[in-house]
Design an enzyme around this catalytic site. Structure first.
Site, PDB file in Angstrom:
ATOM      1  N   CYS A  50       0.832  -1.208   0.000  1.00  0.00           N
ATOM      2  CA  CYS A  50       0.000   0.000   0.000  1.00  0.00           C
ATOM      3  C   CYS A  50       0.871   1.264   0.000  1.00  0.00           C
ATOM      4  CB  CYS A  50      -0.930   0.025   1.209  1.00  0.00           C
ATOM      5  SG  CYS A  50      -2.063  -1.376   1.250  1.00  0.00           S
ATOM      6  N   ARG A  80      -7.868  -4.506  -3.163  1.00  0.00           N
ATOM      7  CA  ARG A  80      -7.439  -3.329  -3.942  1.00  0.00           C
ATOM      8  C   ARG A  80      -8.444  -3.121  -5.086  1.00  0.00           C
ATOM      9  NH1 ARG A  80      -2.401  -2.671  -1.749  1.00  0.00           N
ATOM     10  NH2 ARG A  80      -1.605  -4.634  -0.919  1.00  0.00           N
TER      11      ARG A  80
HETATM   12  C1  BEZ Z   1       0.578  -4.580   1.864  1.00  0.00           C
HETATM   13  O1  BEZ Z   1       1.790  -4.769   1.917  1.00  0.00           O
HETATM   14  O2  BEZ Z   1       0.097  -3.522   1.473  1.00  0.00           O
HETATM   15  C2  BEZ Z   1      -0.323  -5.693   2.272  1.00  0.00           C
HETATM   16  C3  BEZ Z   1       0.045  -6.977   1.989  1.00  0.00           C
HETATM   17  C4  BEZ Z   1      -0.792  -8.010   2.375  1.00  0.00           C
HETATM   18  C5  BEZ Z   1      -1.971  -7.746   3.064  1.00  0.00           C
HETATM   19  C6  BEZ Z   1      -2.333  -6.433   3.295  1.00  0.00           C
HETATM   20  C7  BEZ Z   1      -1.514  -5.406   2.900  1.00  0.00           C
END
Ligand code: BEZ
Length: 235
Positions: free
Chosen positions: A52, A135
């Protein structure tokens, strides 16, 4: 939310569901505050997570490009406002990633602890996660109609060149009444609406004008890149 619970999700062509929300840029009424603009409403799973963070830095760095195409960005996660503020401050003050640093996220980020908005937009997909949004990316046109929906899973960062390409493509298809072939980019040939009568089909196959017909149902024509950019970016 139960894994097998049936939820209604907005679809392409539907009016964007309305909501009011608290964001990092103040309260918003959606979509009415954005009438007259394109909007990309997107969700991310959680603040202070690496994928993110890379996405927010990329989106914020490209924001001027989206603004030029008359498009506002609005983010959402099921975290609270103070988490959002702390995360965006950390990004600006501490994170340097792929040549991006000092990145200020100026577009609104919605707090949605109750998941009310996320559920309304089908951003919670229990097979992937019950406590986080996937997402999701919603393109909403200046009349408040959903025009494209794209979903990515938690583990995969979005392709922002593609997000920008879709925005330009939607506006080009609208402005020139054409369709766009696979992998289209400004300057590439565009697809002329399929012939709707035998007469037009025959005319097209016999015509020696600007169109190129691979067969009666598949005709393309050139569309100048500058013309596209002038129209979409008002250059
Ligand atoms: C992230 O790194 O943004 C992420 C990865 C897995 C689950 C939720 C967020």
């Amino acid at each position: 939310m139960e894994e097998n619970q049936v939820v209604s999700m907005p679809r392409i062509g539907d009016p964007a569901p309305e909501f009011t929300a608290v964001t990092t840029q103040g309260n918003i009424n959606f979509p009415s505050d954005f009438k007259g603009n394109w909007v990309i409403l997107f969700s991310h799973p959680a603040d202070f997570t690496p994928v993110c963070t890379s996405e927010f830095m990329t989106f914020a760095t490209m924001e001027a490009q989206f603004t030029e195409a008359n498009c506002k960005l609005v983010g959402l996660s099921v975290d609270g406002l103070y988490s959002h503020i702390a995360w965006l401050r950390t990004i600006k003050e501490k994170i340097e990633y792929k040549g991006m640093k000092n990145v200020e996220v100026k577009f609104p980020l919605i707090e949605d602890i109750t998941m009310e908005v996320a559920k309304k937009y089908g951003m919670i997909q229990p097979g992937e996660a019950t406590t986080k949004a996937v997402r999701a990316v919603f393109y909403i046109d200046p009349k408040g109609i959903i025009r494209t929906i794209i979903y990515y899973p938690l583990s995969m960062g979005r392709n922002f060149d593609e997000l920008y390409r879709v925005l330009i493509g939607l506006q080009t298809a609208d402005a020139f009444s054409v369709a766009l072939p696979a992998d289209w980019r400004p300057g590439d040939d565009v697809i002329v609406p399929t012939a709707g009568s035998c007469g037009v089909a025959k005319e097209r196959m016999e015509s020696k004008d600007e169109m190129h017909c691979y067969d009666w149902f598949f005709c393309t024509k050139a569309l100048d890149k500058d013309k596209v950019l002038k129209t979409v970016l008002k250059k």
